[in-house]
Write a protein that holds these residues in place. Structure first.
Motif, PDB file in Angstrom:
ATOM      1  N   ILE A 180       0.845  -1.208   0.000  1.00 12.41           N
ATOM      2  CA  ILE A 180       0.000   0.000   0.000  1.00 12.41           C
ATOM      3  C   ILE A 180       0.872   1.246   0.000  1.00 12.41           C
ATOM      4  CG2 ILE A 180      -1.659   1.323   1.366  1.00 12.41           C
ATOM      5  CD1 ILE A 180      -2.766  -1.405   2.344  1.00 12.41           C
ATOM      6  N   GLY A 181       1.937   1.249   0.809  1.00 13.75           N
ATOM      7  CA  GLY A 181       2.847   2.383   0.846  1.00 13.75           C
ATOM      8  C   GLY A 181       3.544   2.607  -0.481  1.00 13.75           C
ATOM      9  N   ILE A 182       3.976   1.528  -1.128  1.00  9.62           N
ATOM     10  CA  ILE A 182       4.647   1.643  -2.426  1.00  9.62           C
ATOM     11  C   ILE A 182       3.699   2.222  -3.469  1.00  9.62           C
ATOM     12  CG2 ILE A 182       5.594   0.287  -4.337  1.00  9.62           C
ATOM     13  CD1 ILE A 182       6.791  -1.602  -2.219  1.00  9.62           C
ATOM     14  N   LEU A 183       2.464   1.743  -3.500  1.00  5.92           N
ATOM     15  CA  LEU A 183       1.487   2.247  -4.470  1.00  5.92           C
ATOM     16  C   LEU A 183       1.154   3.718  -4.211  1.00  5.92           C
ATOM     17  CD1 LEU A 183      -0.916  -0.831  -4.705  1.00  5.92           C
ATOM     18  CD2 LEU A 183       0.814  -0.100  -6.361  1.00  5.92           C
ATOM     19  N   TYR A 184       1.097   4.100  -2.937  1.00  5.92           N
ATOM     20  CA  TYR A 184       0.831   5.503  -2.626  1.00  5.92           C
ATOM     21  C   TYR A 184       1.979   6.392  -3.100  1.00  5.92           C
ATOM     22  CZ  TYR A 184      -0.197   9.808  -0.160  1.00  5.92           C
ATOM     23  OH  TYR A 184      -0.450  11.128   0.136  1.00  5.92           O
ATOM     24  N   LEU A 185       3.221   5.934  -2.889  1.00  4.77           N
ATOM     25  CA  LEU A 185       4.369   6.702  -3.380  1.00  4.77           C
ATOM     26  C   LEU A 185       4.307   6.864  -4.898  1.00  4.77           C
ATOM     27  CD1 LEU A 185       7.460   5.428  -1.342  1.00  4.77           C
ATOM     28  CD2 LEU A 185       6.624   7.766  -1.464  1.00  4.77           C
ATOM     29  N   TYR A 186       3.946   5.796  -5.579  1.00  4.37           N
ATOM     30  CA  TYR A 186       3.808   5.844  -7.031  1.00  4.37           C
ATOM     31  C   TYR A 186       2.754   6.868  -7.439  1.00  4.37           C
ATOM     32  CZ  TYR A 186       2.685   4.134 -11.751  1.00  4.37           C
ATOM     33  OH  TYR A 186       2.436   4.036 -13.091  1.00  4.37           O
ATOM     34  N   HIS A 187       1.619   6.835  -6.774  1.00  6.46           N
ATOM     35  CA  HIS A 187       0.537   7.773  -7.075  1.00  6.46           C
ATOM     36  C   HIS A 187       0.949   9.204  -6.753  1.00  6.46           C
ATOM     37  CE1 HIS A 187      -3.439   9.631  -7.154  1.00  6.46           C
ATOM     38  NE2 HIS A 187      -3.218  10.059  -5.922  1.00  6.46           N
ATOM     39  N   LEU A 188       1.619   9.396  -5.637  1.00  5.35           N
ATOM     40  CA  LEU A 188       2.025  10.739  -5.224  1.00  5.35           C
ATOM     41  C   LEU A 188       2.990  11.342  -6.216  1.00  5.35           C
ATOM     42  CD1 LEU A 188       1.824  12.851  -2.914  1.00  5.35           C
ATOM     43  CD2 LEU A 188       3.791  11.721  -1.857  1.00  5.35           C
ATOM     44  N   HIS A 189       3.923  10.574  -6.673  1.00  9.49           N
ATOM     45  CA  HIS A 189       4.891  11.077  -7.643  1.00  9.49           C
ATOM     46  C   HIS A 189       4.229  11.362  -8.984  1.00  9.49           C
ATOM     47  CE1 HIS A 189       8.863  11.957  -9.022  1.00  9.49           C
ATOM     48  NE2 HIS A 189       8.808  11.052  -9.992  1.00  9.49           N
ATOM     49  N   GLY A 190       3.291  10.515  -9.386  1.00  8.01           N
ATOM     50  CA  GLY A 190       2.589  10.733 -10.637  1.00  8.01           C
ATOM     51  C   GLY A 190       1.745  11.988 -10.609  1.00  8.01           C
ATOM     52  N   GLY A 191       1.164  12.283  -9.428  1.00 10.60           N
ATOM     53  CA  GLY A 191       0.325  13.466  -9.304  1.00 10.60           C
ATOM     54  C   GLY A 191       1.109  14.745  -9.424  1.00 10.60           C
ATOM     55  N   ILE A 192       2.419  14.699  -9.123  1.00 13.26           N
ATOM     56  CA  ILE A 192       3.235  15.908  -9.151  1.00 13.26           C
ATOM     57  C   ILE A 192       3.882  16.116 -10.511  1.00 13.26           C
ATOM     58  CG2 ILE A 192       5.341  16.956  -8.199  1.00 13.26           C
ATOM     59  CD1 ILE A 192       4.591  15.583  -5.559  1.00 13.26           C
ATOM     60  N   ASN A 193       4.384  15.028 -11.112  1.00 16.38           N
ATOM     61  CA  ASN A 193       5.175  15.155 -12.332  1.00 16.38           C
ATOM     62  C   ASN A 193       4.491  14.616 -13.581  1.00 16.38           C
ATOM     63  OD1 ASN A 193       7.831  16.215 -11.274  1.00 16.38           O
ATOM     64  ND2 ASN A 193       7.529  14.439  -9.954  1.00 16.38           N
ATOM     65  N   GLY A 194       3.285  14.113 -13.444  1.00 16.81           N
ATOM     66  CA  GLY A 194       2.575  13.638 -14.613  1.00 16.81           C
ATOM     67  C   GLY A 194       2.808  12.179 -14.936  1.00 16.81           C
ATOM     68  N   TYR A 195       3.735  11.498 -14.230  1.00 12.38           N
ATOM     69  CA  TYR A 195       3.932  10.070 -14.434  1.00 12.38           C
ATOM     70  C   TYR A 195       4.466   9.490 -13.109  1.00 12.38           C
ATOM     71  CZ  TYR A 195       8.927  11.081 -14.737  1.00 12.38           C
ATOM     72  OH  TYR A 195      10.199  11.490 -14.466  1.00 12.38           O
ATOM     73  N   GLY A 196       4.136   8.245 -12.887  1.00 12.54           N
ATOM     74  CA  GLY A 196       4.576   7.610 -11.660  1.00 12.54           C
ATOM     75  C   GLY A 196       5.910   6.904 -11.835  1.00 12.54           C
ATOM     76  N   THR A 197       6.564   6.607 -10.737  1.00 10.20           N
ATOM     77  CA  THR A 197       7.818   5.873 -10.785  1.00 10.20           C
ATOM     78  C   THR A 197       7.980   5.057  -9.509  1.00 10.20           C
ATOM     79  OG1 THR A 197      10.210   5.999 -11.109  1.00 10.20           O
ATOM     80  CG2 THR A 197       9.205   7.728  -9.766  1.00 10.20           C
ATOM     81  N   PHE A 198       8.648   3.922  -9.667  1.00 13.73           N
ATOM     82  CA  PHE A 198       9.033   3.108  -8.518  1.00 13.73           C
ATOM     83  C   PHE A 198      10.544   3.200  -8.289  1.00 13.73           C
ATOM     84  CE2 PHE A 198       5.168   1.069 -10.154  1.00 13.73           C
ATOM     85  CZ  PHE A 198       4.403   0.982  -9.001  1.00 13.73           C
ATOM     86  N   ASN A 199      11.212   4.040  -9.058  1.00 11.78           N
ATOM     87  CA  ASN A 199      12.657   4.188  -9.006  1.00 11.78           C
ATOM     88  C   ASN A 199      13.072   4.877  -7.705  1.00 11.78           C
ATOM     89  OD1 ASN A 199      15.343   5.256  -9.361  1.00 11.78           O
ATOM     90  ND2 ASN A 199      15.119   4.818 -11.545  1.00 11.78           N
ATOM     91  N   LEU A 200      13.843   4.180  -6.864  1.00 17.55           N
ATOM     92  CA  LEU A 200      14.248   4.749  -5.581  1.00 17.55           C
ATOM     93  C   LEU A 200      15.061   6.020  -5.755  1.00 17.55           C
ATOM     94  CD1 LEU A 200      14.534   4.562  -2.473  1.00 17.55           C
ATOM     95  CD2 LEU A 200      16.551   3.127  -2.848  1.00 17.55           C
TER      96      LEU A 200
END
Length: 522
Positions: A180-200
């Motif tokens: 759940i935390g990983i998916l939220y990070l992905y969503h949060l990053h996508g909301g800011i920059n227009g695309y999501g990432t799982f890249n640390l």
């Protein structure tokens, strides 16, 4: 390494052992054992090759491999190694060889299934320490769960099903929270920059709102706390250790528990610095409780393996305490103590397994005077036990000293309280040694026991060498660890201050702060 994907080779070379084993008749047990041991040895040799080319003076990621995996979701096969993970990779390949070698006479039924499960487990463990994509990290994290479940549930003791189910339920609960935390990070990053990432590496450049940091720290932190396990999430560990076969206990103590502590250092501290500092008193207090509680419970155990299992709760309490000192001494000591615990406690489980094969009992009261009939075994056990206590000149002393020193700089009272755990460890370990190895050998069954054979000596000898090498000359290990740790400490402290002062947006624009901790070198 001249373009060689050395990390991928290290991760997946155990699979080269799985493939031929699948097609071999299960009755050819020695051939299956040799193939599995050869695959594990190949991974260990490759990890030594990787170490030979590792730049110990660099703080960034090395031997980085990055390929697009699932383009639609921006998921990558992204692996790399730095000073924080390099010794853990070596520990994994080294302990895997020891564990497989310990099974020669201990595992006699369903050898084919056991070796396949073990090699798949090794793949998952290595992937966890090398993954730099959070989705990939989660995949490897899940890959190692089922093989360990089978090792306990099929080849374990009388209560193996209970222990296996308890292990999987605890760990899966933590895994779900982390997902759940990983998916939220992905969503949060996508909301800011227009695309999501799982890249640390990219996520370290991502601003995370303060409130979100607390929730995310909770999701990741609980998953890792269960895996460590830190008090009060430790209840699955003694059952898993006691019921697991010897090789399962060795790999569980030697490597699997380090995945939780590694997760805190690799993800929680740099991604959620504000929350990490906020929860520092809570984590430290729980670690101290674990140190004292684990020691006191160990002292009243009647089963030697159960005593060693509860001692892990205490030792890993030290590891957690060191990393939340937020200084170089504390975190370096924490990382080194991960290695030390893997060596010393893995060796203790190996030694307990050796005596269990001979006597089919682990009760302390069933022994006494073993030093008279098994002098080599007794000497080896006492050396490893003293390293577990933290006797100066052994590996355990170096790690615990650095942890206590680091925490003393941050919170002197916490360090003083934790130091009582060293005294308690001496009490339960020395008392057990006195009852098992000294005094009169009154039991007739003990008088006819045979000392260690050549294979057992060869398996134990490298662990004893490591005990004294780290104890007397820890410089090569600390020199490898410290550049990455220094950058991590600097990064976390500066980033925490920037969040507090509200200047985080400036540093995110430049991105310069992250190059030291997460810079990549292929």
């Amino acid at each position: 390494m001249n373009g060689m994907p050395i990390l991928s080779w290290i991760i997946f070379v155990p699979a080269l052992g799985v493939i031929p084993i699948l097609f071999i008749n299960g009755n050819r047990k020695n051939l299956i054992r040799l193939i599995a041991l050869s695959a594990a040895l190949a991974a260990f040799v490759l990890s030594l090759v990787m170490l030979s080319g590792f730049d110990g003076g660099s703080a960034g990621m090395q031997f980085v491999e990055k390929k697009t995996w699932i383009r639609a979701f921006n998921i990558e096969y992204h692996v790399g190694v730095d000073g924080i993970s390099v010794l853990l990779v070596l520990l994994t390949t080294f302990i895997s060889v020891i564990a497989i070698a310990s099974t020669w006479t201990a595992i006699t039924e369903k050898v084919k299934g056991f070796m396949i499960s073990f090699l798949l487990l090794e793949i998952g463990m290595l992937g966890v320490f090398l993954a730099l994509d959070l989705f990939l990290f989660y995949v490897f994290w899940e890959v190692m769960l089922l093989p360990m479940y089978f090792l306990i549930g099929i080849w374990g003791g009388q209560r193996r099903i209970y222990a296996a189910i308890k292990f999987i339920l605890f760990t899966m609960t933590g895994s779900l929270l982390m997902l759940i935390g990983i998916l939220y990070l992905y969503h949060l990053h996508g909301g800011i920059n227009g695309y999501g990432t799982f890249n640390l590496i990219k996520l370290l450049d991502m601003p995370i709102p303060r409130i979100a940091q607390f929730w995310l720290f909770g999701a990741f932190g609980l998953a890792f706390a269960i895996k460590v396990p830190i008090f009060p999430f430790h209840t699955w560990l003694p059952d898993a250790h006691v019921e697991a076969p010897t090789a399962g206990s060795i790999i569980l103590a030697g490597v699997l528990l380090k995945m939780g502590t590694y997760g805190f250092i690799r993800f929680c501290l740099p991604l959620f610095p504000v929350a990490s500092f906020y929860f520092m008193p809570l984590i430290s207090i729980l670690a101290i409780i674990g140190i004292i509680y684990g020691g006191l419970v160990s002292a009243v155990q009647r089963d030697i393996k159960s005593l060693v299992a509860f001692s892990s709760v205490a030792h890993l309490g030290f590891v957690m305490l060191g990393m939340f000192a937020f200084n170089i001494q504390g975190i370096s000591g924490s990382l080194l103590q991960m290695i030390n615990h893997g060596i010393s406690t893995g060796a203790l489980f190996l030694l307990v397994g050796i005596i269990y094969e001979r006597r089919h009992t682990r009760l302390i009261e069933d022994f006494g005077g073993l030093a008279h009939v098994m002098p080599i075994y007794s000497a080896g056990f006492m050396i490893i036990a003293l390293s577990s206590i933290g006797l100066p000149g052994t590996n355990g002393f170096v790690g615990e000293f650095l942890i206590l020193l680091g925490m003393f700089k941050t919170k002197p009272l916490y360090s003083i309280l934790a130091a009582t755990g060293v005294i308690i460890a001496a009490v339960y370990m020395l008392w057990m040694i006195q009852r098992v190895f000294f005094g009169e050998c009154a039991n007739e069954k003990n008088r006819i026991l045979k000392d260690m054979n050549l294979r057992e000596k060869f398996v134990l000898a490298p662990l004893i060498v490591m005990v004294f090498w780290i104890g007397f000359y820890p410089k090569p290990f600390l020199k490898t660890i410290e550049p990455s740790v220094a950058k991590l400490v600097e990064f976390v402290q500066i980033r925490n201050e920037q969040y507090k002062s509200g200047t985080i947006s400036q540093i995110l624009k430049s991105g310069s702060e992250n190059r030291g901790i997460a810079g990549e070198r292929r």
